[in-house]
Design a protein around this motif. Structure first.
Motif, PDB file in Angstrom:
ATOM      1  N   LYS A  32       0.822  -1.219   0.000  1.00 38.47           N
ATOM      2  CA  LYS A  32       0.000   0.000   0.000  1.00 38.47           C
ATOM      3  C   LYS A  32       0.848   1.258   0.000  1.00 38.47           C
ATOM      4  O   LYS A  32       0.488   2.260  -0.593  1.00 38.47           O
ATOM      5  CB  LYS A  32      -0.889   0.032   1.244  1.00 38.47           C
ATOM      6  N   GLU A  33       1.977   1.209   0.683  1.00 38.06           N
ATOM      7  CA  GLU A  33       2.816   2.394   0.853  1.00 38.06           C
ATOM      8  C   GLU A  33       3.878   2.540  -0.239  1.00 38.06           C
ATOM      9  O   GLU A  33       4.695   3.449  -0.172  1.00 38.06           O
ATOM     10  CB  GLU A  33       3.502   2.342   2.217  1.00 38.06           C
ATOM     11  N   ALA A  34       3.890   1.662  -1.230  1.00 40.43           N
ATOM     12  CA  ALA A  34       4.918   1.719  -2.276  1.00 40.43           C
ATOM     13  C   ALA A  34       4.690   2.924  -3.183  1.00 40.43           C
ATOM     14  O   ALA A  34       3.559   3.388  -3.364  1.00 40.43           O
ATOM     15  CB  ALA A  34       4.915   0.436  -3.096  1.00 40.43           C
ATOM     16  N   ASN A  35       5.771   3.400  -3.748  1.00 42.56           N
ATOM     17  CA  ASN A  35       5.748   4.553  -4.632  1.00 42.56           C
ATOM     18  C   ASN A  35       5.105   4.164  -5.965  1.00 42.56           C
ATOM     19  O   ASN A  35       5.494   3.180  -6.592  1.00 42.56           O
ATOM     20  CB  ASN A  35       7.191   5.030  -4.843  1.00 42.56           C
ATOM     21  N   ALA A  36       4.135   4.952  -6.426  1.00 40.45           N
ATOM     22  CA  ALA A  36       3.468   4.664  -7.694  1.00 40.45           C
ATOM     23  C   ALA A  36       4.422   4.813  -8.869  1.00 40.45           C
ATOM     24  O   ALA A  36       4.237   4.179  -9.907  1.00 40.45           O
ATOM     25  CB  ALA A  36       2.264   5.588  -7.873  1.00 40.45           C
ATOM     26  N   GLY A  37       5.457   5.638  -8.722  1.00 32.92           N
ATOM     27  CA  GLY A  37       6.447   5.790  -9.782  1.00 32.92           C
ATOM     28  C   GLY A  37       7.208   4.496 -10.041  1.00 32.92           C
ATOM     29  O   GLY A  37       7.509   4.159 -11.185  1.00 32.92           O
ATOM     30  N   LEU A  38       7.502   3.750  -8.989  1.00 32.68           N
ATOM     31  CA  LEU A  38       8.180   2.467  -9.137  1.00 32.68           C
ATOM     32  C   LEU A  38       7.298   1.480  -9.898  1.00 32.68           C
ATOM     33  O   LEU A  38       7.770   0.766 -10.790  1.00 32.68           O
ATOM     34  CB  LEU A  38       8.555   1.904  -7.766  1.00 32.68           C
ATOM     35  N   VAL A  39       6.018   1.464  -9.576  1.00 30.50           N
ATOM     36  CA  VAL A  39       5.080   0.586 -10.270  1.00 30.50           C
ATOM     37  C   VAL A  39       5.010   0.954 -11.744  1.00 30.50           C
ATOM     38  O   VAL A  39       5.031   0.087 -12.623  1.00 30.50           O
ATOM     39  CB  VAL A  39       3.683   0.653  -9.615  1.00 30.50           C
ATOM     40  N   SER A  40       4.948   2.231 -12.031  1.00 32.23           N
ATOM     41  CA  SER A  40       4.903   2.695 -13.416  1.00 32.23           C
ATOM     42  C   SER A  40       6.174   2.311 -14.166  1.00 32.23           C
ATOM     43  O   SER A  40       6.110   1.882 -15.325  1.00 32.23           O
ATOM     44  CB  SER A  40       4.706   4.212 -13.439  1.00 32.23           C
ATOM     45  N   ASP A  41       7.335   2.437 -13.519  1.00 28.75           N
ATOM     46  CA  ASP A  41       8.593   2.060 -14.168  1.00 28.75           C
ATOM     47  C   ASP A  41       8.643   0.564 -14.470  1.00 28.75           C
ATOM     48  O   ASP A  41       9.115   0.151 -15.542  1.00 28.75           O
ATOM     49  CB  ASP A  41       9.783   2.450 -13.282  1.00 28.75           C
ATOM     50  N   VAL A  42       8.162  -0.249 -13.558  1.00 30.12           N
ATOM     51  CA  VAL A  42       8.138  -1.700 -13.783  1.00 30.12           C
ATOM     52  C   VAL A  42       7.207  -2.031 -14.948  1.00 30.12           C
ATOM     53  O   VAL A  42       7.533  -2.850 -15.809  1.00 30.12           O
ATOM     54  CB  VAL A  42       7.713  -2.449 -12.499  1.00 30.12           C
ATOM     55  N   LYS A  43       6.067  -1.366 -15.010  1.00 32.96           N
ATOM     56  CA  LYS A  43       5.135  -1.606 -16.114  1.00 32.96           C
ATOM     57  C   LYS A  43       5.747  -1.194 -17.450  1.00 32.96           C
ATOM     58  O   LYS A  43       5.530  -1.863 -18.467  1.00 32.96           O
ATOM     59  CB  LYS A  43       3.821  -0.873 -15.861  1.00 32.96           C
ATOM     60  N   GLN A  44       6.533  -0.126 -17.459  1.00 36.71           N
ATOM     61  CA  GLN A  44       7.219   0.279 -18.697  1.00 36.71           C
ATOM     62  C   GLN A  44       8.216  -0.789 -19.144  1.00 36.71           C
ATOM     63  O   GLN A  44       8.329  -1.097 -20.333  1.00 36.71           O
ATOM     64  CB  GLN A  44       7.951   1.621 -18.492  1.00 36.71           C
TER      65      GLN A  44
END
Length: 156
Positions: free
Chosen positions: A123-135
């Motif tokens: 829940k507390e993870a950075n959304a930017g990290l998730v976006s980078d992984v998806k890229q």
């Protein structure tokens, strides 16, 4: 005088151990069937968000990527920033493509076109990290992505 002695009354007969191997193997098979093997050691904190409409998929075609800050045991070595974990080890963003490609190659050839990457994001993870992984996943054409959540009411 007689050459043969009478049995003393009160002696217990010897215990038969003929069925002991059967019992041991029966217990062995029971524990082999009843034991659940753990897939991964969780190195990151993983408090999943909740959702009220969830669907369960089979794990035979799924690879999990965990994202979150390292657990207390690993914070001294890896810091408190959110990290990526794939298959029992921390990985950096550049290694995501390689790890997912290897995982896709390991599964049955019939299931490769239905290969799914499951993101277990804290829940507390950075959304930017998730976006980078998806890229990174888009670059290797791993387009089937699902988010794993807990079951419950959606929190505001």
């Amino acid at each position: 005088m007689s050459k043969f002695k009478n049995k003393k009354k009160g002696d217990l007969p010897a215990i038969s151990t003929a069925s002991l191997p059967d019992i041991v193997f029966m217990l062995l098979f029971f524990f082999m069937v009843a034991t659940v093997m753990r897939d991964n050691n969780l190195l990151v904190e993983n408090d999943l968000p909740t959702a009220n409409q969830v669907e369960k998929l089979k794990k035979d075609r799924t690879t999990f990527i965990y994202m979150g800050k390292p657990s207390d045991r690993y914070q001294s070595r890896y810091g408190k920033e959110a990290r990526i974990q794939i298959n029992d080890k921390f990985t950096n963003l550049e290694s995501v493509q390689t790890a997912i490609t290897e995982a896709r190659e390991k599964i049955n050839e019939d299931l490769r076109d239905r290969f799914v990457v499951a993101l277990k994001v804290d829940k507390e993870a950075n959304a930017g990290l998730v976006s980078d992984v998806k890229q990174e996943l888009r670059k290797i054409n791993a387009l089937k992505v699902m988010y794993v959540t807990g079951i419950g009411d959606v929190e505001n």
